[in-house]
Motif scaffolding. Structure first.
Motif, short mmCIF file in Angstrom:
data_model
loop_
_atom_site.label_atom_id
_atom_site.label_comp_id
_atom_site.label_asym_id
_atom_site.label_seq_id
_atom_site.Cartn_x
_atom_site.Cartn_y
_atom_site.Cartn_z
N PRO A 175 0.82 -1.22 0.00
CA PRO A 175 0.00 0.00 0.00
C PRO A 175 0.85 1.27 0.00
CG PRO A 175 -0.90 -1.61 1.53
CD PRO A 175 0.40 -2.16 1.07
N GLU A 176 1.98 1.22 0.69
CA GLU A 176 2.86 2.40 0.73
C GLU A 176 3.39 2.73 -0.67
OE1 GLU A 176 2.45 0.67 4.66
OE2 GLU A 176 3.07 -0.20 2.73
N GLN A 177 3.79 1.69 -1.42
CA GLN A 177 4.29 1.92 -2.77
C GLN A 177 3.20 2.49 -3.68
OE1 GLN A 177 5.62 -2.18 -3.36
NE2 GLN A 177 7.74 -1.48 -3.63
N VAL A 178 2.00 1.93 -3.58
CA VAL A 178 0.89 2.40 -4.41
C VAL A 178 0.56 3.84 -4.09
CG1 VAL A 178 -1.58 2.12 -4.86
CG2 VAL A 178 -0.07 0.10 -4.86
N HIS A 179 0.44 4.15 -2.81
CA HIS A 179 0.07 5.50 -2.41
C HIS A 179 1.10 6.52 -2.90
CE1 HIS A 179 -0.22 8.96 0.43
NE2 HIS A 179 -1.52 8.78 0.19
N ALA A 180 2.37 6.21 -2.73
CA ALA A 180 3.41 7.15 -3.12
C ALA A 180 3.44 7.35 -4.64
CB ALA A 180 4.77 6.66 -2.62
#
Length: 551
Positions: A175-180
């Protein structure tokens, strides 16, 4: 997004809002050509409409986490966006991840049902936004996705917007990769899009000039990312929870019948995690979807080939006034309507049926004898509806014919009329009889579009002329000369219909029958008899009954 844009677009016509005071404009859009709507550039306008993103979900916690992470990075103002995740009975139950939009709720599906349609209905009922954005729980959207679709809703209140998507095999992403990546505009670098499978609907969208030239644009409204006004959702009746596959297409068809305009926006990009089900098992998917659509989407003529079948939603409603006509005449008109070359027809007989009380009354000398006989003839017939007036809205039936009882339809009259109205792309066909009377064949979507746009005192037919066109033709086009024989068929078999597999498909008009209408003398009672006199056989039966009563 600080620059303000005129929400009426360029060249908008029609009343400013449904009630004439404030609210969205309703530009006149012909067919599905939404060219009068001029959307503002992304990032260069000020939104004002609140949107509720409704996500039906069953299992797939990790995919849901990625979907919510992308939603948390949208350019659409966060104070105007809420997210409603509907858990459709997941085991273990779903949970909300840490990265999600500020206003996100997780709710269970309403008691008493299950499935995607049921979950969407649950979320739509709880939604607080004026716009409902339906989004699958395995979609990762670009940062402008919601903004791109929402800008059209600021231009007109009867549009349905459709986002773009490609399919990718699921790849390990957090999720962190997608959000960024979404937040920073690096959507293309998030997945390997070189191996992505394009959506088949997007080729159709491009071929039909963004659906502007589409005859039935609901075909491409396949669900994973689509938005509409809550009021339009309610007018269409919401999703049908009984439809377990193809629910998006069936609902889109009913949206079309309300008069909606379908607008795809290819800047609303998205990635669907996982390959389309059709590529995994096409035959099974088609078989599972077919019966649901066959029963509910009459325009799918290719799914209604078996003779003798009755369908949940008929193709044509025939409206006839029963009051004031002898029972044999009404019976002949109904038989003609139901016995034609189009098999899925329903007849509505209009009369003050509530006047016919069940209490003690005269039988043979009843002033309402003819009406009572008609009632008894058809009250148990599933193909005939007895009503005090035709329903205001024929939806979801796509066509409604209203004509005189005195002129029964020829076997192919409705078929030829529908072919003509489709060839002309008209919203209304007016059939003109030699004596000055008329009959009407209406397209339900055109009538409802006109109702959306008509102001107080406006003539509805004039509005239909602007949105779809009105075509007039002499009755001789649809009734062959009196001497013409019916096409010969094998005993027990119906004559083949020449209606195309989908009424939206172009087709050549059949050779139009010409010449006079069937002899009007055939429609009149015997010379010297009152209009309501029963035929000789009926008179003999009445005399026989009277003689028995006298014994």
């Amino acid at each position: 997004m600080t620059a303000s844009t005129n929400a009426t677009g360029d060249g908008g016509e029609g009343p400013a809002s449904p009630n004439g005071a404030g609210g969205p404009a309703r530009p006149v859009i012909r067919h599905n050509d939404y060219s009068p709507l001029i959307p503002p550039p992304l990032g260069a306008w000020t939104p004002s409409l609140p949107v509720s993103v409704v996500i039906p979900a069953y299992g797939g916690q990790h995919r849901l986490d990625l979907t919510l992470a992308a939603l948390a990075a949208q350019t659409y103002p966060s104070h105007l966006m809420e997210v409603v995740v509907v858990d459709d009975g997941s085991e273990p139950p779903l949970r909300l991840p840490g990265i999600r939009p500020e206003r996100t709720r997780l709710v269970p599906g309403a008691p008493g049902g299950w499935g995607i349609a049921h979950a969407i209905n649950t979320g739509a009922r709880l939604a607080e936004g004026e716009i409902v954005q339906r989004l699958d729980s395995d979609m990762v959207i670009c940062r402008e996705h919601i903004e791109a679709l929402m800008r059209w809703h600021h231009l007109a209140d009867y549009v349905v917007t459709i986002g773009a998507k490609v399919f990718v095999e699921e790849q390990a992403r957090t999720p962190e990769q997608v959000h960024a990546a979404v937040r920073d505009g690096d959507f293309d670098g998030l997945f390997d899009l070189s191996t992505a499978v394009p959506s088949s609907t997007e080729a159709t969208i491009r071929r039909l000039d963004g659906l502007r030239t589409s005859k039935n644009p609901y075909h491409v409204c396949t669900g994973p990312t689509v938005s509409f006004r809550r009021a339009l959702f309610a007018r269409a009746g919401g999703f049908d929870a009984r439809v377990l596959r193809g629910e998006d297409t069936e609902f889109a068809y009913r949206l079309a019948m309300t008069g909606a305009v379908f607008v795809p926006d290819m800047e609303a990009r998205a990635v669907h995690l996982g390959l389309p089900a059709q590529r995994v098992d096409t035959d099974t998917i088609v078989r599972v979807v077919a019966p649901y659509l066959a029963q509910r989407v009459p325009l799918r003529r290719d799914l209604r080939k078996e003779p003798g079948r009755r369908w949940l939603v008929p193709y044509v409603e025939v409206v006839l006034q029963a009051e004031g006509h002898a029972e044999p005449r009404v019976r002949a008109a109904v038989a003609a309507a139901l016995g034609g070359s189009l098999p899925d027809v329903r007849v509505t007989l209009v009369a003050p049926w509530d006047r016919l009380t069940e209490g003690r009354h005269r039988v043979l000398d009843d002033p309402d004898l003819e009406l009572r006989l008609v009632q008894e003839q058809f009250r148990h017939d599933e193909g005939v509806l007895l009503a005090p007036a035709p329903a205001r809205d024929a939806a979801p039936v796509p066509f409604r014919y209203t004509g005189p009882v005195e002129v029964p339809l020829h076997r192919r009259s409705l078929e030829v009329m529908i072919r003509m109205i489709n060839d002309k792309r008209a919203g209304l066909l007016v059939v003109e009889f030699p004596d000055g009377r008329t009959a009407r064949l209406e397209r339900t979507d055109a009538v409802n579009r006109a109702r959306l746009l008509a102001g107080p005192g406006d003539d509805l037919d004039a509005v239909i002329e602007r949105t779809h066109g009105v075509h007039r033709a002499p009755a001789a086009k649809f009734w062959p000369p009196a001497s013409a024989d019916r096409p010969r068929t094998q005993p027990g078999k119906a004559a083949p219909s020449s209606v195309p597999a989908d009424s939206s498909a172009p087709a050549s008009s059949p050779s139009s029958p010409s010449g006079p209408l069937p002899s009007q003398a055939a429609e009149k009672p015997p010379s010297g008899a009152p209009p309501s006199s029963p035929p000789p056989a009926a008179r003999k039966l009445v005399n026989r009954i009277r003689s028995l009563r006298g014994r």
